[in-house]
Design a protein around this motif. Sequence first.
Motif, PDB file in Angstrom:
ATOM      1  N   ALA A 139       0.820  -1.216   0.000  1.00  0.00           N
ATOM      2  CA  ALA A 139       0.000   0.000   0.000  1.00  0.00           C
ATOM      3  C   ALA A 139       0.850   1.261   0.000  1.00  0.00           C
ATOM      4  N   PRO A 140       0.730   2.043  -1.066  1.00  0.00           N
ATOM      5  CA  PRO A 140       1.266   3.400  -1.028  1.00  0.00           C
ATOM      6  C   PRO A 140       0.203   4.287  -0.386  1.00  0.00           C
ATOM      7  N   SER A 141       0.514   5.534  -0.151  1.00  0.00           N
ATOM      8  CA  SER A 141      -0.507   6.459   0.339  1.00  0.00           C
ATOM      9  C   SER A 141      -1.620   6.543  -0.708  1.00  0.00           C
ATOM     10  N   ALA A 142      -2.870   6.674  -0.223  1.00  0.00           N
ATOM     11  CA  ALA A 142      -4.024   6.553  -1.119  1.00  0.00           C
ATOM     12  C   ALA A 142      -4.424   7.880  -1.749  1.00  0.00           C
ATOM     13  N   ASN A 143      -3.456   8.573  -2.321  1.00  0.00           N
ATOM     14  CA  ASN A 143      -3.717   9.826  -3.030  1.00  0.00           C
ATOM     15  C   ASN A 143      -3.348   9.639  -4.491  1.00  0.00           C
ATOM     16  N   ARG A 144      -3.871  10.480  -5.359  1.00  0.00           N
ATOM     17  CA  ARG A 144      -3.372  10.496  -6.730  1.00  0.00           C
ATOM     18  C   ARG A 144      -1.924  10.991  -6.669  1.00  0.00           C
ATOM     19  N   SER A 145      -1.071  10.423  -7.485  1.00  0.00           N
ATOM     20  CA  SER A 145       0.354  10.731  -7.447  1.00  0.00           C
ATOM     21  C   SER A 145       0.600  12.247  -7.476  1.00  0.00           C
ATOM     22  N   GLY A 146       1.451  12.734  -6.569  1.00  0.00           N
ATOM     23  CA  GLY A 146       1.796  14.164  -6.546  1.00  0.00           C
ATOM     24  C   GLY A 146       0.921  14.980  -5.610  1.00  0.00           C
ATOM     25  N   LYS A 147      -0.250  14.476  -5.266  1.00  0.00           N
ATOM     26  CA  LYS A 147      -1.171  15.202  -4.388  1.00  0.00           C
ATOM     27  C   LYS A 147      -0.834  14.928  -2.921  1.00  0.00           C
ATOM     28  N   PRO A 148      -1.339  15.771  -2.004  1.00  0.00           N
ATOM     29  CA  PRO A 148      -1.117  15.471  -0.583  1.00  0.00           C
ATOM     30  C   PRO A 148      -1.726  14.120  -0.221  1.00  0.00           C
ATOM     31  N   SER A 149      -1.112  13.421   0.720  1.00  0.00           N
ATOM     32  CA  SER A 149      -1.646  12.133   1.167  1.00  0.00           C
ATOM     33  C   SER A 149      -3.027  12.327   1.780  1.00  0.00           C
ATOM     34  N   THR A 150      -3.753  11.211   1.914  1.00  0.00           N
ATOM     35  CA  THR A 150      -5.133  11.271   2.412  1.00  0.00           C
ATOM     36  C   THR A 150      -5.178  10.862   3.879  1.00  0.00           C
ATOM     37  N   THR A 151      -5.877  11.638   4.692  1.00  0.00           N
ATOM     38  CA  THR A 151      -5.967  11.312   6.119  1.00  0.00           C
ATOM     39  C   THR A 151      -7.410  11.065   6.588  1.00  0.00           C
ATOM     40  N   THR A 152      -8.353  11.077   5.647  1.00  0.00           N
ATOM     41  CA  THR A 152      -9.730  10.648   5.970  1.00  0.00           C
ATOM     42  C   THR A 152     -10.243   9.813   4.789  1.00  0.00           C
ATOM     43  N   ALA A 153     -11.310   9.037   5.072  1.00  0.00           N
ATOM     44  CA  ALA A 153     -11.916   8.222   4.013  1.00  0.00           C
ATOM     45  C   ALA A 153     -12.488   9.116   2.908  1.00  0.00           C
ATOM     46  N   GLU A 154     -12.962  10.301   3.280  1.00  0.00           N
ATOM     47  CA  GLU A 154     -13.505  11.232   2.270  1.00  0.00           C
ATOM     48  C   GLU A 154     -12.410  11.684   1.303  1.00  0.00           C
ATOM     49  N   HIS A 155     -11.211  11.970   1.857  1.00  0.00           N
ATOM     50  CA  HIS A 155     -10.092  12.321   0.971  1.00  0.00           C
ATOM     51  C   HIS A 155      -9.851  11.200  -0.048  1.00  0.00           C
ATOM     52  N   VAL A 156      -9.874   9.964   0.445  1.00  0.00           N
ATOM     53  CA  VAL A 156      -9.596   8.823  -0.443  1.00  0.00           C
ATOM     54  C   VAL A 156     -10.667   8.750  -1.540  1.00  0.00           C
ATOM     55  N   LEU A 157     -11.912   8.953  -1.118  1.00  0.00           N
ATOM     56  CA  LEU A 157     -13.008   8.914  -2.092  1.00  0.00           C
ATOM     57  C   LEU A 157     -12.825  10.015  -3.148  1.00  0.00           C
ATOM     58  N   ASN A 158     -12.430  11.195  -2.694  1.00  0.00           N
ATOM     59  CA  ASN A 158     -12.201  12.296  -3.639  1.00  0.00           C
ATOM     60  C   ASN A 158     -11.187  11.927  -4.716  1.00  0.00           C
ATOM     61  N   ASP A 159     -10.108  11.265  -4.316  1.00  0.00           N
ATOM     62  CA  ASP A 159      -9.036  10.944  -5.266  1.00  0.00           C
ATOM     63  C   ASP A 159      -9.298   9.659  -6.044  1.00  0.00           C
ATOM     64  N   MET A 160     -10.016   8.706  -5.439  1.00  0.00           N
ATOM     65  CA  MET A 160     -10.042   7.340  -5.985  1.00  0.00           C
ATOM     66  C   MET A 160     -11.430   6.841  -6.376  1.00  0.00           C
ATOM     67  N   ASN A 161     -12.438   7.681  -6.271  1.00  0.00           N
ATOM     68  CA  ASN A 161     -13.797   7.228  -6.587  1.00  0.00           C
ATOM     69  C   ASN A 161     -13.865   6.627  -7.997  1.00  0.00           C
ATOM     70  N   GLY A 162     -14.381   5.414  -8.081  1.00  0.00           N
ATOM     71  CA  GLY A 162     -14.507   4.746  -9.378  1.00  0.00           C
ATOM     72  C   GLY A 162     -13.242   4.016  -9.809  1.00  0.00           C
ATOM     73  N   ARG A 163     -12.137   4.221  -9.091  1.00  0.00           N
ATOM     74  CA  ARG A 163     -10.873   3.575  -9.467  1.00  0.00           C
ATOM     75  C   ARG A 163     -10.548   2.371  -8.610  1.00  0.00           C
ATOM     76  N   ILE A 164     -11.208   2.258  -7.431  1.00  0.00           N
ATOM     77  CA  ILE A 164     -10.908   1.152  -6.516  1.00  0.00           C
ATOM     78  C   ILE A 164     -12.220   0.514  -6.048  1.00  0.00           C
ATOM     79  N   ALA A 165     -12.121  -0.732  -5.553  1.00  0.00           N
ATOM     80  CA  ALA A 165     -13.338  -1.472  -5.211  1.00  0.00           C
ATOM     81  C   ALA A 165     -14.006  -0.917  -3.961  1.00  0.00           C
ATOM     82  N   ALA A 166     -13.206  -0.568  -2.944  1.00  0.00           N
ATOM     83  CA  ALA A 166     -13.812  -0.154  -1.675  1.00  0.00           C
ATOM     84  C   ALA A 166     -12.838   0.671  -0.841  1.00  0.00           C
TER      85      ALA A 166
END
Length: 344
Positions: A139-166
């Motif tokens: 697991a790398p940090s769950a942000n799009r490359s170059g962006k600040p890392s994610t520290t809440t589930a909402e951040h992850v959803l913002n960057d990864m919605n539709g790209r990951i299963a859950a």
Amino acid sequence: MNTEMLCAQSEQDIAYAAQLIKNGELVGIPTETVYGLGANGLDPCAVAKIFEAKGRPQDNPLILHIAHPAQMQELCQNIPQSAWLLAEKFWPGPLTMVLPVKDIVPKVTTANLSTVAVRCPKTEATRKLIDLAGVPIAAPSANRSGKPSTTTAEHVLNDMNGRIAAILDGGACEVGVESTIVDLTDETPRLLRPGGITPEELTELLGALEVDPAVLGQIANDTVVRAPGMKYKHYAPQAQVIIVDGNSQAAAEYIRKRFQKNDAVLCFTEELPLYEQLNPLAYGSAQNNMTLSAGLFSALRALDAPEISTIYARCPEGGGVAYAVRNRLKKAAGFCVVNAEEEA
Ligand code: TXA
Ligand code: MG
């Protein structure tokens, strides 16, 4: 793909997430540092999906997350005594160790290096997930490359919605900056990235600690660096970030003099009154570095908007966790630092 939101408090959801990992899918996972973008670390196809979802360069290796310190032996060889000492003292926790890799780890996970990074995270739900999946989770940090890392589930959803299963929602991350990385493959241990385990704590246990040049300053893109991730621009909002050092009064004077309509101020809670009318954002207290590390990435994300042109940022100095906060902010700033007391 529809990204499902799962709850880290639910045994059933953890079991479901484990099944997704076994099936070769990607799951956003909570850790005490930042959220990770997890996949079966021993499955080259699953790992390849991480690079794709994140937009990550293939030469940037991943950290393998384990549920129990002893699992280091399944992934690493020639493990020095110092690694066991560090594991005993700091695991589970925000420390990653770089060690010689065993053949079981696919090349795509280590980006072809002869070493692998391993970490036993503190977050219980995630260790349970690793246990149930029965494999180390890359697991790398769950942000799009170059962006600040994610520290809440909402951040992850913002960057990864539709790209990951859950995404397994475990609430806000306690440390807020990525793990400390220490390379144990040479005679003297080397700090590759500062984090929640401080250089002082490492030195106390190890006796000696070298600090990699990439931690201290900007690295040219063609330099061969120990942690390949360190050469890329990181944590960067779209605006130019300028770190303004010096005492609170001098810094406020410096910033007020230059502030323009589309600029922003990122400061300590105690300094909010100094920036009335400038709509300042505080990321934590100057009296408590843990609040600064916990709040930094959220704040950088809040200020990541195309209309903002310059962000004037206040930044802690010194050792402990402040050292990690300063390292991340300097990267976000492309190492642009001014001293308000000298440059008034
Ligand atoms: O706190 C963390 O470490 C988070 C959470 C999710 O565990 N993970 C994380 O991963 O920050 P990532 O991929 O964003 O950062 C890992 C860093 C990269 O700079 C990478 O180049 C470096 O670790 N790295 C990975 N394997 C390495 C190795 N074998 N040798 C040197 N550096 C390595
Ligand atoms: Mg990262």
